[in-house]
Scaffold this motif. Structure first.
Motif, PDB file in Angstrom:
ATOM      1  N   ASN A 151       0.452  22.775  26.178  1.00 55.14           N
ATOM      2  CA  ASN A 151       1.894  22.914  25.976  1.00 55.14           C
ATOM      3  C   ASN A 151       2.237  23.658  24.693  1.00 55.14           C
ATOM      4  O   ASN A 151       3.224  24.388  24.638  1.00 55.14           O
ATOM      5  CB  ASN A 151       2.562  21.534  25.949  1.00 55.14           C
ATOM      6  CG  ASN A 151       2.577  20.884  27.318  1.00 55.14           C
ATOM      7  OD1 ASN A 151       2.163  21.483  28.300  1.00 55.14           O
ATOM      8  ND2 ASN A 151       3.057  19.662  27.378  1.00 55.14           N
ATOM      9  N   ASP A 152       1.444  23.436  23.655  1.00 50.16           N
ATOM     10  CA  ASP A 152       1.695  24.072  22.356  1.00 50.16           C
ATOM     11  C   ASP A 152       0.355  24.260  21.656  1.00 50.16           C
ATOM     12  O   ASP A 152      -0.348  23.291  21.369  1.00 50.16           O
ATOM     13  CB  ASP A 152       2.624  23.204  21.498  1.00 50.16           C
ATOM     14  CG  ASP A 152       3.178  23.959  20.302  1.00 50.16           C
ATOM     15  OD1 ASP A 152       2.382  24.517  19.523  1.00 50.16           O
ATOM     16  OD2 ASP A 152       4.418  23.990  20.144  1.00 50.16           O
ATOM     17  N   ALA A 153       0.023  25.513  21.383  1.00 49.67           N
ATOM     18  CA  ALA A 153      -1.288  25.828  20.802  1.00 49.67           C
ATOM     19  C   ALA A 153      -1.519  25.148  19.463  1.00 49.67           C
ATOM     20  O   ALA A 153      -2.661  24.948  19.045  1.00 49.67           O
ATOM     21  CB  ALA A 153      -1.431  27.343  20.644  1.00 49.67           C
ATOM     22  N   ARG A 154      -0.456  24.777  18.774  1.00 48.18           N
ATOM     23  CA  ARG A 154      -0.607  24.118  17.467  1.00 48.18           C
ATOM     24  C   ARG A 154      -1.274  22.748  17.590  1.00 48.18           C
ATOM     25  O   ARG A 154      -1.791  22.213  16.607  1.00 48.18           O
ATOM     26  CB  ARG A 154       0.763  23.968  16.791  1.00 48.18           C
ATOM     27  CG  ARG A 154       1.355  25.264  16.279  1.00 48.18           C
ATOM     28  CD  ARG A 154       2.781  25.082  15.785  1.00 48.18           C
ATOM     29  NE  ARG A 154       3.708  24.837  16.894  1.00 48.18           N
ATOM     30  CZ  ARG A 154       5.021  24.667  16.743  1.00 48.18           C
ATOM     31  NH1 ARG A 154       5.549  24.707  15.518  1.00 48.18           N
ATOM     32  NH2 ARG A 154       5.800  24.468  17.788  1.00 48.18           N
TER      33      ARG A 154
ATOM     34  N   GLU B 108       6.539  24.021  11.542  1.00 48.77           N
ATOM     35  CA  GLU B 108       6.231  25.404  11.875  1.00 48.77           C
ATOM     36  C   GLU B 108       4.732  25.648  11.938  1.00 48.77           C
ATOM     37  O   GLU B 108       4.250  26.452  12.739  1.00 48.77           O
ATOM     38  CB  GLU B 108       6.868  26.339  10.848  1.00 48.77           C
ATOM     39  CG  GLU B 108       6.683  27.816  11.164  1.00 48.77           C
ATOM     40  CD  GLU B 108       7.426  28.715  10.198  1.00 48.77           C
ATOM     41  OE1 GLU B 108       7.157  29.928  10.202  1.00 48.77           O
ATOM     42  OE2 GLU B 108       8.267  28.199   9.430  1.00 48.77           O
ATOM     43  N   ARG B 109       3.996  24.930  11.128  1.00 49.04           N
ATOM     44  CA  ARG B 109       2.545  25.094  11.111  1.00 49.04           C
ATOM     45  C   ARG B 109       1.878  23.726  11.037  1.00 49.04           C
ATOM     46  O   ARG B 109       2.257  22.890  10.210  1.00 49.04           O
ATOM     47  CB  ARG B 109       2.133  25.951   9.910  1.00 49.04           C
ATOM     48  CG  ARG B 109       0.651  26.301   9.888  1.00 49.04           C
ATOM     49  CD  ARG B 109       0.349  27.293   8.785  1.00 49.04           C
ATOM     50  NE  ARG B 109      -1.057  27.682   8.755  1.00 49.04           N
ATOM     51  CZ  ARG B 109      -1.566  28.531   7.877  1.00 49.04           C
ATOM     52  NH1 ARG B 109      -0.774  29.081   6.943  1.00 49.04           N
ATOM     53  NH2 ARG B 109      -2.856  28.840   7.918  1.00 49.04           N
ATOM     54  N   VAL B 110       0.903  23.505  11.901  1.00 42.93           N
ATOM     55  CA  VAL B 110       0.120  22.266  11.890  1.00 42.93           C
ATOM     56  C   VAL B 110      -1.265  22.607  11.358  1.00 42.93           C
ATOM     57  O   VAL B 110      -2.034  23.319  12.008  1.00 42.93           O
ATOM     58  CB  VAL B 110       0.025  21.659  13.308  1.00 42.93           C
ATOM     59  CG1 VAL B 110      -0.858  20.410  13.281  1.00 42.93           C
ATOM     60  CG2 VAL B 110       1.412  21.314  13.841  1.00 42.93           C
ATOM     61  N   GLU B 111      -1.576  22.132  10.180  1.00 41.45           N
ATOM     62  CA  GLU B 111      -2.836  22.483   9.538  1.00 41.45           C
ATOM     63  C   GLU B 111      -4.044  21.882  10.238  1.00 41.45           C
ATOM     64  O   GLU B 111      -5.080  22.523  10.376  1.00 41.45           O
ATOM     65  CB  GLU B 111      -2.806  22.025   8.068  1.00 41.45           C
ATOM     66  CG  GLU B 111      -1.756  22.706   7.220  1.00 41.45           C
ATOM     67  CD  GLU B 111      -2.080  24.162   6.958  1.00 41.45           C
ATOM     68  OE1 GLU B 111      -3.236  24.580   7.203  1.00 41.45           O
ATOM     69  OE2 GLU B 111      -1.184  24.911   6.529  1.00 41.45           O
TER      70      GLU B 111
ATOM     71  N   TYR C  67      -6.000  17.490  14.877  1.00 40.98           N
ATOM     72  CA  TYR C  67      -6.559  16.162  15.122  1.00 40.98           C
ATOM     73  C   TYR C  67      -5.852  15.105  14.270  1.00 40.98           C
ATOM     74  O   TYR C  67      -5.404  14.064  14.773  1.00 40.98           O
ATOM     75  CB  TYR C  67      -8.051  16.151  14.832  1.00 40.98           C
ATOM     76  CG  TYR C  67      -8.681  14.772  14.906  1.00 40.98           C
ATOM     77  CD1 TYR C  67      -9.088  14.246  16.127  1.00 40.98           C
ATOM     78  CD2 TYR C  67      -8.860  13.999  13.761  1.00 40.98           C
ATOM     79  CE1 TYR C  67      -9.652  12.985  16.203  1.00 40.98           C
ATOM     80  CE2 TYR C  67      -9.424  12.736  13.831  1.00 40.98           C
ATOM     81  CZ  TYR C  67      -9.820  12.233  15.055  1.00 40.98           C
ATOM     82  OH  TYR C  67     -10.368  10.976  15.127  1.00 40.98           O
ATOM     83  N   GLY C  68      -5.738  15.350  12.991  1.00 39.80           N
ATOM     84  CA  GLY C  68      -5.095  14.379  12.102  1.00 39.80           C
ATOM     85  C   GLY C  68      -3.624  14.200  12.422  1.00 39.80           C
ATOM     86  O   GLY C  68      -3.095  13.085  12.350  1.00 39.80           O
ATOM     87  N   PHE C  69      -2.952  15.296  12.783  1.00 34.08           N
ATOM     88  CA  PHE C  69      -1.535  15.226  13.108  1.00 34.08           C
ATOM     89  C   PHE C  69      -1.312  14.383  14.358  1.00 34.08           C
ATOM     90  O   PHE C  69      -0.450  13.494  14.385  1.00 34.08           O
ATOM     91  CB  PHE C  69      -0.990  16.640  13.314  1.00 34.08           C
ATOM     92  CG  PHE C  69       0.478  16.680  13.605  1.00 34.08           C
ATOM     93  CD1 PHE C  69       1.402  16.768  12.580  1.00 34.08           C
ATOM     94  CD2 PHE C  69       0.945  16.648  14.913  1.00 34.08           C
ATOM     95  CE1 PHE C  69       2.770  16.805  12.845  1.00 34.08           C
ATOM     96  CE2 PHE C  69       2.302  16.682  15.190  1.00 34.08           C
ATOM     97  CZ  PHE C  69       3.211  16.763  14.157  1.00 34.08           C
ATOM     98  N   VAL C  70      -2.101  14.645  15.423  1.00 33.87           N
ATOM     99  CA  VAL C  70      -1.952  13.894  16.673  1.00 33.87           C
ATOM    100  C   VAL C  70      -2.295  12.422  16.448  1.00 33.87           C
ATOM    101  O   VAL C  70      -1.589  11.531  16.931  1.00 33.87           O
ATOM    102  CB  VAL C  70      -2.835  14.504  17.777  1.00 33.87           C
ATOM    103  CG1 VAL C  70      -2.854  13.608  19.012  1.00 33.87           C
ATOM    104  CG2 VAL C  70      -2.342  15.903  18.142  1.00 33.87           C
ATOM    105  N   ARG C  71      -3.353  12.167  15.698  1.00 30.86           N
ATOM    106  CA  ARG C  71      -3.751  10.784  15.441  1.00 30.86           C
ATOM    107  C   ARG C  71      -2.631  10.024  14.726  1.00 30.86           C
ATOM    108  O   ARG C  71      -2.308   8.882  15.074  1.00 30.86           O
ATOM    109  CB  ARG C  71      -5.024  10.758  14.599  1.00 30.86           C
ATOM    110  CG  ARG C  71      -5.536   9.355  14.283  1.00 30.86           C
ATOM    111  CD  ARG C  71      -6.853   9.416  13.515  1.00 30.86           C
ATOM    112  NE  ARG C  71      -7.353   8.084  13.246  1.00 30.86           N
ATOM    113  CZ  ARG C  71      -6.974   7.342  12.192  1.00 30.86           C
ATOM    114  NH1 ARG C  71      -6.087   7.828  11.321  1.00 30.86           N
ATOM    115  NH2 ARG C  71      -7.480   6.132  12.020  1.00 30.86           N
TER     116      ARG C  71
END
Length: 281
Positions: A152-155, A193-196, A199-203
């Motif tokens: 859905n979103d490459a980020r 705007e940017r997900v560095e 894995y950590g963001f989704v968790r």
């Protein structure tokens, strides 16, 4: 002729989702899709069943919504859904929940590609039917939901190893009654705007937005309602998902009974006690 209609069934692209907690639910332990699953049905019912089978869980499958996406009117779709219910592919149910301290009904429509008899549906909806555990080799719904994030979103693209590492946390969402669409929406809404580090963001979001535990009685899990009229069934269950009146078994009401029933309906509408039924899908 019915088999020939299967390939002509409309594709369920861009089909709307129901409100969170409502909509389609897939029955467990279905046979693998073959492309000839509904060849025993009339052409119209086979086409609609094929469309429903392809929809995601929590899709809005109310008659009004289906009529906007299928080449049939609301009356034809309502009749077809009744026929699918009688054939063992569909059951409408409700369950009580409490939202902000207020009791309400949540409505679902269970759909099964594999036709089931009344005894199976009664046992399953009461939480008594045995459900076969998925084989370890098959990807789980939680794993699929995590993989869907990146599509859905490459980020939010996760590797196979990262999906596996987060699978248990994602599965907890399903344990608490959430569906794949709800999980994906909650994790991917309002992205920076940017997900560095995906894995950590989704968790972090899986933990922060985890739905509350459900504290509902386990037995019965659901109360079956008539597919045609939406009224709860008798204690003995519903034949083919339809009440006696919708099967044509109930004798007609007298004029005084019709008048009393109409008065009760008008009173219920004035007090708003039946507004939730209009939300069922």
């Amino acid at each position: 002729m019915a088999t020939a209609q299967l390939s002509a069934a409309p594709r369920p692209s861009a089909h709307p989702m129901a409100n969170p907690g409502y909509g389609k639910k897939s029955a467990p332990d279905q046979e693998p899709r073959t492309g000839r699953d509904f060849g025993h049905l009339p052409a119209r019912e086979a086409s609609i069943a094929t469309y429903l089978d392809r929809l995601d869980d929590e899709a809005d499958i109310s008659i009004k919504t289906l009529a906007k996406h299928l080449p049939y009117g609301q009356c034809a779709i309502g009749t077809a859904l009744n026929n699918l219910s009688a054939a063992g592919h569909l059951r409408r149910v409700r369950r009580p929940v409490t939202v902000d301290g207020c009791p309400r009904w949540v409505w679902h429509t269970f759909f099964s590609r594999t036709a089931r008899d009344d005894a199976w549906w009664d046992s399953f909806l009461a939480g008594e039917a045995p459900v076969t555990e998925p084989t370890p080799a098959a990807p789980s719904a939680a794993y699929d939901a995590l993989a869907q994030l990146g599509r859905n979103d490459a980020r939010l693209t996760l590797s196979a190893a990262e999906c596996g590492a987060l699978e248990e946390q994602a599965a907890e969402w399903f344990t608490r009654g959430a569906g794949e669409a709800q999980l994906v929406q909650a994790v991917s809404a309002g992205l920076p705007e940017r997900v560095e580090h995906a894995y950590g963001f989704v968790r972090a979001r899986l933990i922060a937005k985890l739905p509350p535990e459900q504290h509902q009685p386990r037995q019965p899990r659901y109360e079956m309602v008539c597919t045609a009229c939406g009224e709860p069934g008798p204690s003995g269950g519903l034949r083919g998902g339809l009440c006696g009146g919708c099967w044509g078994e109930r004798p007609g009401l007298g004029a005084d009974q019709v008048h009393d029933h109409a008065e009760r309906l008008r009173a219920a509408l004035r007090t708003g006690t039946r507004t939730e039924k209009g939300s069922r899908a």
